[in-house]
Design an enzyme around this catalytic site. Structure first.
Site, PDB file in Angstrom:
ATOM      1  N   ARG A 239     -26.149  -5.231 -37.413  1.00  0.00           N
ATOM      2  CA  ARG A 239     -25.844  -6.479 -36.703  1.00  0.00           C
ATOM      3  C   ARG A 239     -26.526  -7.633 -37.417  1.00  0.00           C
ATOM      4  O   ARG A 239     -27.635  -7.455 -37.953  1.00  0.00           O
ATOM      5  CB  ARG A 239     -26.398  -6.458 -35.273  1.00  0.00           C
ATOM      6  CG  ARG A 239     -25.502  -5.842 -34.236  1.00  0.00           C
ATOM      7  CD  ARG A 239     -24.287  -6.706 -33.910  1.00  0.00           C
ATOM      8  NE  ARG A 239     -23.462  -6.081 -32.898  1.00  0.00           N
ATOM      9  CZ  ARG A 239     -22.513  -5.180 -33.131  1.00  0.00           C
ATOM     10  NH1 ARG A 239     -22.240  -4.790 -34.352  1.00  0.00           N
ATOM     11  NH2 ARG A 239     -21.802  -4.684 -32.125  1.00  0.00           N
ATOM     12  N   GLU A 268     -22.421 -15.012 -37.430  1.00  0.00           N
ATOM     13  CA  GLU A 268     -21.100 -14.741 -38.017  1.00  0.00           C
ATOM     14  C   GLU A 268     -19.991 -15.171 -37.060  1.00  0.00           C
ATOM     15  O   GLU A 268     -20.219 -15.172 -35.838  1.00  0.00           O
ATOM     16  CB  GLU A 268     -20.981 -13.248 -38.370  1.00  0.00           C
ATOM     17  CG  GLU A 268     -20.972 -12.317 -37.170  1.00  0.00           C
ATOM     18  CD  GLU A 268     -20.926 -10.845 -37.577  1.00  0.00           C
ATOM     19  OE1 GLU A 268     -21.751 -10.414 -38.400  1.00  0.00           O
ATOM     20  OE2 GLU A 268     -20.043 -10.153 -37.039  1.00  0.00           O
ATOM     21  N   HIS A 286     -17.529  -7.850 -41.414  1.00  0.00           N
ATOM     22  CA  HIS A 286     -17.755  -6.973 -40.251  1.00  0.00           C
ATOM     23  C   HIS A 286     -16.603  -5.962 -40.087  1.00  0.00           C
ATOM     24  O   HIS A 286     -15.912  -5.958 -39.062  1.00  0.00           O
ATOM     25  CB  HIS A 286     -17.932  -7.823 -38.982  1.00  0.00           C
ATOM     26  CG  HIS A 286     -18.688  -7.109 -37.896  1.00  0.00           C
ATOM     27  ND1 HIS A 286     -19.539  -7.745 -37.019  1.00  0.00           N
ATOM     28  CD2 HIS A 286     -18.719  -5.797 -37.534  1.00  0.00           C
ATOM     29  CE1 HIS A 286     -20.047  -6.873 -36.177  1.00  0.00           C
ATOM     30  NE2 HIS A 286     -19.565  -5.679 -36.475  1.00  0.00           N
TER      31      HIS A 286
HETATM   32  C1  GLV Z   1     -19.300  -2.768 -34.574  1.00  0.00           C
HETATM   33  O1  GLV Z   1     -20.007  -3.575 -35.073  1.00  0.00           O
HETATM   34  C2  GLV Z   1     -19.651  -1.983 -33.455  1.00  0.00           C
HETATM   35  O2  GLV Z   1     -20.716  -2.205 -32.853  1.00  0.00           O
HETATM   36  O3  GLV Z   1     -18.859  -1.103 -33.085  1.00  0.00           O
END
Ligand code: GLV
Length: 334
Positions: A239, A268, A286
């Site tokens: 994250r 982001e 991401h």
């Molecule tokens: C993606 O970042 C998730 O947490 O599934």
């Protein structure tokens, strides 16, 4: 009357069709991200919501959503949700663990390899028409095979990443809130539990796979970057906020570490513009869990959770991925 739900972001149409069998669904296939006020307006009459990391489910929003009984995140991470406030409000919260472990681990390796071997940097250079002749020292990178892999956050995804390292004859060190059981360590390429400081000082490639929380905020900052080897690489697929992006930008610019591979960023998608000026960073938007089968499995997992939350049956008494079981027995289904 069918329970009313909001599918907060666009999703595979067949998942919507599946939800429509049991719910009155408000969907968002145009995929416009709702403001906090719009989300509050939409949730006012909803019994459940399938959310993503882009929807912040705050205490205020929960308070303003009197019918809401379930928030089902379509992600394994759930730092977008105030779980304590949800528990207080009697709202079930779920996530989508497991279904994305292997795909996310694959992507961790994609980033690690691209970062260590300078794949995207070399491709940009080639596309820009600079390739005139072979050179002995073009894009010299770091070896992955035989190197030491450091995994910070040795949950299910971290273990899947470590398992893959056997094929590269790597040593694995890891740091985690708690130590794994011996058989888990054995399966994770005989990973050795060390302090964060030892990991940073010994690993050639560091990969971050820990959940975001107040405690993990800036797990990697100036002091941690200073401990890393000058030739080391850092990958973040957890994250934004786990890394202090400004400190990382400075370390990459000053070549304090060799390179980074980042799938997540502070603030982001508005990542810090200085990242774009650096050649020694691989940047992806991401997408670590973004394989077609896995994204579909995540959507269906969120749907399964919502069905069990709002329409429990004898076989499906509660959501399989309930994060706040304390809430059970306090939820009144209409
Ligand atoms: C993606 O970042 C998730 O947490 O599934």
């Amino acid at each position: 009357m069918k329970p009313k739900i909001l599918m907060a972001r666009a999703v595979f149409p067949d998942v919507i069709a599946r939800l429509q069998q049991d719910f009155e669904v408000e969907s968002n296939q145009e995929d416009r991200i709702f403001s906090a006020a719009e989300l509050a307006e939409k949730l006012r009459d909803k019994d459940g919501v399938i959310a993503t990391a882009s929807e912040r489910i705050s205490a205020e929003l929960l308070q303003a959503s009197p019918r809401l009984k379930a928030v089902c995140n379509q992600a394994v991470g759930y730092n977008n949700i105030d779980v304590a406030a949800a528990t207080k409000a009697g709202v079930m919260v779920t996530n989508t663990p497991d279904v994305l472990n292997e795909t996310t681990a694959d992507f961790g390796w994609a980033l690690l390899m691209a970062t260590a071997r300078r794949v995207t940097e070399a491709e940009h250079w080639l596309r820009a028409g600079h390739w005139k002749q072979w050179r002995y020292d073009s894009f010299l990178g770091a070896d992955v095979h035989g190197a030491t892999l450091g995994v910070i956050g040795m949950g299910r995804i971290g273990q899947a990443i470590a398992r893959r390292s056997t094929g590269f004859d790597m040593q694995v060190v890891y740091h985690n809130r708690s130590r794994l059981a011996p058989e888990q360590e054995a399966r994770a390429n005989n990973a050795r539990y060390v302090s964060k400081e030892e990991l940073l000082a010994t690993a050639d490639h560091v990969i971050l796979v820990l959940p975001y929380s107040k405690e993990s905020h800036h797990t990697i900052g100036p002091a941690e970057l200073a401990l890393m080897k000058p030739g080391a690489t850092l990958v973040n697929l957890a994250r934004g906020g786990i890394v202090d992006d400004l400190a990382l930008i400075a370390a990459l610019r000053d070549k304090k570490i060799a390179a980074a591979g980042l799938d997540v960023f502070e603030n982001e998608p508005a990542l810090h513009p200085d990242f774009l000026e650096l050649s020694n960073v691989v940047l992806t938007p991401h997408i670590a869990s973004a394989s077609e089968p896995t994204r579909r499995a995540m959507a269906n997992c969120a749907a399964d959770n919502l069905l069990a939350a709002l329409l429990p049956t004898a076989e499906r008494k509660w959501p399989p991925n309930l994060l706040n079981p304390e809430v059970l027995g306090r939820v009144t289904l209409s």
